[in-house]
Write a protein that holds these residues in place. Structure first.
Motif, mmCIF file in Angstrom:
data_model
loop_
_atom_site.group_PDB
_atom_site.id
_atom_site.type_symbol
_atom_site.label_atom_id
_atom_site.label_comp_id
_atom_site.label_asym_id
_atom_site.label_seq_id
_atom_site.Cartn_x
_atom_site.Cartn_y
_atom_site.Cartn_z
ATOM 1 N N LEU A 162 -30.812 -50.068 -19.292
ATOM 2 C CA LEU A 162 -29.760 -50.745 -18.918
ATOM 3 C C LEU A 162 -28.847 -51.496 -20.295
ATOM 4 C CD1 LEU A 162 -31.029 -52.230 -15.766
ATOM 5 C CD2 LEU A 162 -29.864 -50.253 -15.832
ATOM 6 N N GLU A 163 -28.232 -52.602 -20.031
ATOM 7 C CA GLU A 163 -27.710 -53.153 -21.456
ATOM 8 C C GLU A 163 -28.761 -54.150 -21.856
ATOM 9 O OE1 GLU A 163 -23.784 -54.723 -19.984
ATOM 10 O OE2 GLU A 163 -23.417 -52.515 -19.177
ATOM 11 N N ALA A 164 -28.461 -54.338 -23.125
ATOM 12 C CA ALA A 164 -29.029 -55.585 -23.914
ATOM 13 C C ALA A 164 -31.004 -55.583 -23.743
ATOM 14 C CB ALA A 164 -28.707 -56.878 -23.477
ATOM 15 N N GLY A 165 -31.233 -54.324 -23.944
ATOM 16 C CA GLY A 165 -32.653 -54.220 -23.748
ATOM 17 C C GLY A 165 -33.390 -54.186 -22.480
ATOM 18 N N TRP A 166 -32.901 -54.016 -21.369
ATOM 19 C CA TRP A 166 -33.207 -54.045 -20.120
ATOM 20 C C TRP A 166 -33.425 -52.699 -19.730
ATOM 21 C CZ3 TRP A 166 -34.818 -58.039 -16.929
ATOM 22 C CH2 TRP A 166 -34.822 -59.362 -17.286
ATOM 23 N N PHE A 167 -34.512 -52.201 -18.803
ATOM 24 C CA PHE A 167 -34.593 -50.974 -18.392
ATOM 25 C C PHE A 167 -34.824 -51.048 -16.840
ATOM 26 C CE2 PHE A 167 -36.081 -51.020 -22.691
ATOM 27 C CZ PHE A 167 -35.505 -49.694 -23.212
ATOM 28 N N GLN A 168 -34.781 -49.930 -16.204
ATOM 29 C CA GLN A 168 -35.147 -49.779 -14.810
ATOM 30 C C GLN A 168 -35.404 -48.443 -14.644
ATOM 31 O OE1 GLN A 168 -31.434 -49.337 -12.712
ATOM 32 N NE2 GLN A 168 -32.140 -50.533 -10.731
ATOM 33 N N HIS A 169 -36.607 -48.305 -13.467
ATOM 34 C CA HIS A 169 -37.096 -46.894 -13.062
ATOM 35 C C HIS A 169 -36.252 -46.783 -11.690
ATOM 36 C CE1 HIS A 169 -40.611 -47.614 -15.359
ATOM 37 N NE2 HIS A 169 -40.445 -46.548 -15.654
ATOM 38 N N VAL A 170 -35.772 -45.413 -11.631
ATOM 39 C CA VAL A 170 -34.976 -45.132 -10.333
ATOM 40 C C VAL A 170 -35.805 -43.715 -10.082
ATOM 41 C CG1 VAL A 170 -32.969 -44.395 -9.324
ATOM 42 C CG2 VAL A 170 -33.114 -46.045 -11.233
ATOM 43 N N THR A 171 -36.011 -43.493 -8.729
ATOM 44 C CA THR A 171 -36.546 -42.063 -8.121
ATOM 45 C C THR A 171 -35.449 -41.559 -7.611
ATOM 46 O OG1 THR A 171 -38.754 -43.198 -8.069
ATOM 47 C CG2 THR A 171 -38.211 -41.187 -6.798
ATOM 48 N N LEU A 172 -35.296 -40.114 -7.810
ATOM 49 C CA LEU A 172 -33.951 -39.141 -7.062
ATOM 50 C C LEU A 172 -34.865 -38.196 -6.529
ATOM 51 C CD1 LEU A 172 -32.192 -38.946 -10.427
ATOM 52 C CD2 LEU A 172 -31.341 -40.461 -8.539
#
Ligand SMILES: Cc1cc2nc3c(=O)[nH]c(=O)nc-3n(C[C@H](O)[C@H](O)[C@H](O)COP(=O)(O)OP(=O)(O)OC[C@H]3O[C@@H](n4cnc5c(N)ncnc54)[C@H](O)[C@@H]3O)c2cc1C
Ligand SMILES: Nc1ncnc2c1ncn2[C@@H]1O[C@H](COP(=O)(O)O)[C@@H](O)[C@H]1O
Lengths: 256, 323
Positions: A162-172
């Motif tokens: 994500l922006e500015a050093g953020w992350f996220q896990h997503v399952t598809l």
């Protein structure tokens, strides 16, 4: 898992890219080309998935005859097969990414992979859209800006930037399309053995589908970038440029 | 109905700051084309933001409110917006070119058989139609684009393309609307956003920064940049490829996926000036660029340009600074 990797060949970075006389497009006559950098990371991710959980990696590129050298490079690094969708002119440029997505869609429908990896953006036309449009056309889920992939039996868990050093896990659920951000892992080099082996691997030629028309976005020409600040070009030898800069930083900009 | 729909983005309870730049772009396109501007905010519990989305000149604000819009997913955003666009029938749908927009807007446009004009840095009117611009070839050229399809057409504006309008102050009424969104059709299962590690350096507080790019060529050559940083009393930073190579830790990256900085002095050493880098540092007071390519886009935003080999110029700078 069967994985299709979409590779674009782009003008080599670090070399000048001049507009053609009409400023309609670039002068392609004197360019050298290389694999789009994020696509090299997409290929690397695909090869690592194959190494950890088996399967097949198929590289696909749409473009002029020269794109076969990018496909050869992918084969030398370990892709099993390659597909060259033969297009020229506007369809090969990628200025309307819907055209590219339709070309790739035809290959995906033939190959039926579980995962399609694209780079997140091409270094030349830089739409950053082809993978997402492709997913929409296929009716598959997608995730963009992917920096890590954990495959499951019928789903995939990815880490998105994500922006500015953020992350996220997503399952598809699978099948899915992922667009890969650069830096996902170190890139491998092709070995001599790999290069030799690549010569025996197949590059299948594919005719473009007849209905690969765009989504209304048309490039009408190129313009010169505009200066946004009053740029002072410092002249002379490196020592002279350096002396002027220090002087200006001290007394003009007053930042030292 | 005709008009311009600006899709605004909320982020963890607040606004994404590019939302009001996109709205400014929408108002400018509205003035140029004579079309009314409407704002729209997908989210959950975003209702209280409606007053802020109503800025002067906006004809209406709609909050698309649904539990399935609480956490972002591409599927939910495409469904909710496609429904609203089909009903409102705007001529243009405009977005801030955020990472979230990148993730869903191309699919939304594809629903309508359109290609998103992504990452636009601005437009000019020619023969009554807008011609949109965006950088091509890593900023070496500007591409001029027209949208040849009938309404709706889709455009996203790059950071800094328009000066943000201040939130609020408009008279437009706000409506809350519940999209008919079936949560069972959302295929992405998102987890909460997180930060990797605590940032060890806060570059946003640095007075001076020396940033190094791929022009440095080799990890061993970073020493030269370190020396320059030390001589200037500056923090060392880098463009993305240096971080991708593992030559510097991620918290030293400047740009859209790294830190945004605004030092008094920013020295770009062997950095080409791609838009994703520029958005992170163009607020610097004084920008010095050292690059051997006289056409490198970084020179368009530099105050002082030194064209040449950084391996010759940097040692000369170290000499000049020490005397
Ligand atoms: C979604 C997304 C997010 C991104 N986020 C970021 C981000 O946060 N930060 C970021 O920086 N990038 C980011 N990028 C990548 C960005 O698009 C560029 O690829 C990157 O900034 C290029 O880095 P560079 O300028 O160091 O390398 P290059 O573009 O390769 O430029 C190297 C420069 O060095 C010059 N050079 C080479 N040798 C010498 C020499 N001897 N002397 C002087 N000059 C020399 C060359 O002329 C060239 O201009 C992102 C991209 C995307 C798509
Ligand atoms: N002509 C092409 N052939 C194969 N893949 C492509 C082509 N053009 C774009 N792609 C893929 O789509 C990604 C995004 O491209 P773009 O939407 O042009 O920024 C690239 O990183 C490639 O993986």
């Amino acid at each position: 898992m069967k994985i299709l990797v979409a590779l674009k060949q782009v003008p080599a970075r670090d070399l000048p890219v001049e507009a053609d006389a009409a400023r309609a497009w670039i002068d392609e006559s004197s360019l050298s080309h290389e694999m789009n950098e994020p696509d090299a990371y997409a290929l690397e991710a695909a090869l690592q998935l194959k190494e950890s959980s088996g399967g097949e990696v198929v590289a696909v590129s749409a473009g002029q005859a020269r794109v076969q050298s990018a496909l050869r490079e992918a084969l030398a690094k370990g892709a099993d097969r390659a597909i060259h969708i033969q297009v020229e002119g506007e369809a090969a440029r990628g200025t309307d990414p819907s055209i590219t997505a339709k070309l790739l869609e035809a290959a995906v429908r033939e190959e039926q992979p579980q995962l399609v990896l694209t780079g997140l953006q091409s270094d030349d036309t830089g739409s950053g859209q082809t993978g997402v449009i492709l997913a929409a056309r296929l009716g598959w889920p997608h995730a963009t800006l992917v920096v890590a992939i954990e495959p499951g039996p019928d789903s995939v868990r990815v880490k998105r930037e994500l922006e500015a050093g953020w992350f996220q896990h997503v399952t598809l659920p699978l099948p899915a399309v992922l667009t890969i951000q650069s830096g996902i892992s170190r890139l491998r080099y092709a070995t001599l053995m790999g290069i030799k082996r690549a010569k025996t691997k197949e590059i299948r030629l594919m005719e473009p589908p007849a209905d690969a028309v765009g989504g209304g976005l048309r490039l009408t020409g190129l313009a010169e970038p505009r200066r946004q600040r009053q740029t002072q070009f410092l002249e002379g030898s490196p020592a002279e440029q350096a002396a002027q800069l220090v002087e200006k930083l001290r007394f003009e900009a007053r930042v030292l | 109905m005709s008009g311009i729909l600006a899709v605004l983005e909320r982020q963890s309870g607040g606004w994404h700051k590019m939302s009001f730049e996109a709205l400014a772009g929408a108002l400018e396109l509205g003035r140029a084309t004579g079309l009314e501007v409407f704002a729209c905010v997908p989210g959950c519990g975003a209702g209280e933001a409606a007053a802020e989305a109503s800025v002067a000149g906006v004809a209406g604000v709609t909050i698309l409110e649904h539990e399935a819009l609480e956490a972002y997913t591409a599927d939910a955003w495409v469904e909710a917006l496609a429904e609203w666009i089909a009903e409102l029938q705007p001529d243009y749908v405009l977005f801030p070119h955020t990472y979230q927009t990148r993730d869903f807007a191309p699919a939304l446009a594809a629903r309508f058989g359109r290609t998103l004009m992504a990452d636009s840095t601005g437009f000019s009117m020619e023969g009554g139609v807008p011609v949109f611009e965006r950088p091509l070839f890593q900023g070496k050229h500007i591409g001029r684009f027209v949208l040849e399809t009938p309404a709706p057409n889709f455009v996203s504006f790059q950071a800094g393309a328009f000066r943000a309008v201040p939130p609020g102050g408009g008279a437009a009424p706000a409506a809350v609307r519940r999209p008919a969104l079936d949560p069972a059709r959302i295929r992405q299962r998102p987890e909460p956003p997180f930060r990797e590690t605590a940032q060890a350096v806060d570059l946003s507080a640095a007075e001076r920064i020396v940033a190094v790019g791929r022009g440095i060529q080799d990890e061993g050559n970073l020493e030269l940049a370190r020396q320059l940083a030390a001589a200037l009393g500056a923090e060392l930073a880098a463009s993305r490829p240096i971080i991708d190579n593992g030559w510097l830790p991620a918290d030293r990256q400047v740009g859209s996926s790294g830190q945004t900085v605004a030092p008094r002095l920013y020295v770009a050493l062997g950095i080409s000036g791609a838009i994703q880098h520029i958005v992170g540092m163009k607020g610097a007071g004084c920008i010095v660029a050292i690059n051997r390519d006289p056409k490198a886009p970084i020179f368009e935003i530099a105050d002082y340009a030194l064209v040449g080999d950084l391996f010759e110029i940097t040692p000369a700078l170290l000499d000049a600074l020490s005397s």
